[in-house]
Design a protein around this motif. Structure first.
Motif, PDB file in Angstrom:
ATOM      1  N   SER A 108       0.886  -1.367  -0.132  1.00 10.65           N
ATOM      2  CA  SER A 108       0.091  -0.037   0.059  1.00 10.65           C
ATOM      3  C   SER A 108       0.729   1.220   0.046  1.00 10.65           C
ATOM      4  N   ASP A 114      -4.518   2.818  -1.749  1.00 12.81           N
ATOM      5  CA  ASP A 114      -5.034   2.787  -0.447  1.00 12.81           C
ATOM      6  C   ASP A 114      -5.772   1.293  -0.332  1.00 12.81           C
ATOM      7  N   THR A 116      -6.504   0.163   2.821  1.00 14.06           N
ATOM      8  CA  THR A 116      -7.198   0.354   4.081  1.00 14.06           C
ATOM      9  C   THR A 116      -8.303  -0.788   4.236  1.00 14.06           C
ATOM     10  N   VAL A 120      -8.334  -3.627   7.357  1.00 16.87           N
ATOM     11  CA  VAL A 120      -9.151  -3.710   8.411  1.00 16.87           C
ATOM     12  C   VAL A 120      -9.479  -4.950   8.979  1.00 16.87           C
TER      13      VAL A 120
END
Length: 155
Positions: A108, A114, A116, A120
């Motif tokens: 990343s 991105d 993310t 998560v």
């Protein structure tokens, strides 16, 4: 001309340094999980050794302890071993997931994409695995405690 060529190299080095800083927290988590896995593995070895000793005693036919008592303790040791192995297996999966998190972090940062949304759920999954592995190990310790009380070990 040299200044223009040095700028991309500096940006790449800064990007790599940033990726390394971001991966430090999961790397420390790996160290902690490794320590916990070491404790569980040691416990597994003790359970297996105790099982071997009791199995040998049962096969020699010594009358110091009844066959029923030995059979009961062997069943408890099998349960403890199963719980410990499940916990170790979960921790191994946690290590794999955390390693994947670190790899995705690097990708990343270096690629400036991105990711993310991928990180998560993986991190949450790793934490749930760690919680479940700890709960299994705690259950194994509880079974161990009950076994110690049954045989009269004062702790």
């Amino acid at each position: 001309m040299l200044l223009a060529m040095a700028q991309p190299a500096t940006a790449a080095a800064e990007s790599l340094a940033h990726a390394i800083r971001l991966s430090m927290a999961p790397a420390f988590l790996l160290v902690g999980v490794g320590g916990l896995m070491g404790v569980m593995t040691t416990q597994r070895l003790k359970i297996v050794e105790r099982y071997r000793v009791l199995h040998a005693v049962r096969n020699t036919g010594e009358d110091l302890v009844s066959a029923d008592q030995i059979a009961c303790e062997l069943r408890v040791l099998q349960r403890r071993l199963r719980l410990t192995m499940q916990a170790i297996t979960l921790l191994t999966l946690v290590v794999m997931i955390i390693s994947l998190v670190i790899a995705i972090l690097f990708i990343s940062v270096i690629s400036q994409i991105d990711l993310t949304l991928a990180l998560v759920p993986l991190f949450v999954l790793a934490m749930l695995g760690l919680i479940l592995a700890s709960a299994l190990f705690l259950l194994q310790l509880r079974v161990s405690w009950q076994q110690a009380l049954r045989v009269g070990v004062a702790v």
